[in-house]
Design a protein around this motif. Structure first.
Motif, PDB file in Angstrom:
ATOM      1  N   SER A 250       3.764  -2.201  -5.177  1.00  0.00           N
ATOM      2  CA  SER A 250       2.536  -1.770  -4.201  1.00  0.00           C
ATOM      3  C   SER A 250       1.423  -2.601  -4.388  1.00  0.00           C
ATOM      4  O   SER A 250       1.103  -2.654  -5.620  1.00  0.00           O
TER       5      SER A 250
ATOM      6  N   GLU B 257       3.160   0.084   3.405  1.00  0.00           N
ATOM      7  CA  GLU B 257       3.337   0.972   2.294  1.00  0.00           C
ATOM      8  C   GLU B 257       2.002   1.142   1.687  1.00  0.00           C
ATOM      9  O   GLU B 257       1.721   2.340   1.248  1.00  0.00           O
TER      10      GLU B 257
ATOM     11  N   ARG C 169       0.714   4.237   3.045  1.00  0.00           N
ATOM     12  CA  ARG C 169       1.715   5.318   2.917  1.00  0.00           C
ATOM     13  C   ARG C 169       2.310   5.456   4.268  1.00  0.00           C
ATOM     14  O   ARG C 169       2.615   6.441   4.609  1.00  0.00           O
TER      15      ARG C 169
ATOM     16  N   GLU D 279       1.003   5.311   7.195  1.00  0.00           N
ATOM     17  CA  GLU D 279       0.359   6.152   8.352  1.00  0.00           C
ATOM     18  C   GLU D 279      -0.258   5.198   9.272  1.00  0.00           C
ATOM     19  O   GLU D 279      -0.750   5.581  10.334  1.00  0.00           O
TER      20      GLU D 279
ATOM     21  N   ASP E  65       5.121   1.530  -7.683  1.00  0.00           N
ATOM     22  CA  ASP E  65       3.753   1.106  -7.465  1.00  0.00           C
ATOM     23  C   ASP E  65       3.196   0.412  -8.593  1.00  0.00           C
ATOM     24  O   ASP E  65       3.711  -0.178  -9.476  1.00  0.00           O
TER      25      ASP E  65
ATOM     26  N   TYR F 236       7.972   8.344   1.793  1.00  0.00           N
ATOM     27  CA  TYR F 236       6.770   8.801   2.311  1.00  0.00           C
ATOM     28  C   TYR F 236       7.168   9.833   3.235  1.00  0.00           C
ATOM     29  O   TYR F 236       8.237   9.577   4.223  1.00  0.00           O
TER      30      TYR F 236
END
Length: 168
Positions: free
Chosen positions: A14, A60, A63, A65, A156, A165
């Motif tokens: 990540s 990613e 997240r 979004e 991560d 998520y």
């Protein structure tokens, strides 16, 4: 129908980089029909494979979004064609993330030979501009990521497994 131009993630860190593979096979119509008598994966689909990996990396980072789309191909240099039987190894690196987009650099290798170098820019779609709502139906993106072994390798920055998520 969604087309996948990455067969499998082999590494994902990540905020840093992702690696994956694409096998070039004769059973994909586009490989057989693109250049009759000389089966190869079109360069545009190599770019698309790297864009899929880069877009997932950028999404990613937020997240999942933000609605991430490919905005621009900054550089695309191809050193050799991707022929049937080749296995392309993609390496995508996250360069910069800003409020309105992100950039990645990527390479494709066939064995030890550099096959392509591509710089990509991604943008975030604002709600009410271009399209409303998510880019995927609920669960579709998660299913796609599972098919590509994303959750088997994604970690991560501290080496912990990336979670599934909520908005996947």
């Amino acid at each position: 129908m969604r087309w996948f131009w990455v067969d499998r993630f082999t590494e994902f860190v990540s905020g840093s980089h992702a690696c994956g593979i694409k096998n070039v096979t004769m059973d994909e119509e586009v490989v057989d029909e693109y250049c009759p008598g000389y089966p190869m994966l079109p360069s545009t689909l190599i770019i698309e494979g790297m864009a899929q990996m880069g877009g997932i990396m950028v999404a990613e980072h937020f997240r999942f979004e933000k609605r991430v789309v490919l905005a621009k191909v900054g550089k695309a240099k191809f050193h050799q064609p991707a022929r049937t039987g080749d296995q392309l190894k993609y390496d995508v690196r996250l360069d910069a993330v800003q409020e309105n987009g992100a950039t990645v650099t990527s390479t494709s290798h066939c064995g030890d030979i550099l096959q392509a170098e591509i710089d990509l820019m991604f943008a975030f779609l604002e709600e009410g501009r271009f399209t409303d709502g998510p880019l995927f139906k609920p669960g579709d993106l998660e299913s796609m990521l599972r098919l590509m072994n994303f959750f088997h390798v994604a970690v991560d920055a501290d080496g912990n497994s990336v979670p599934i998520y909520e908005n996947l």
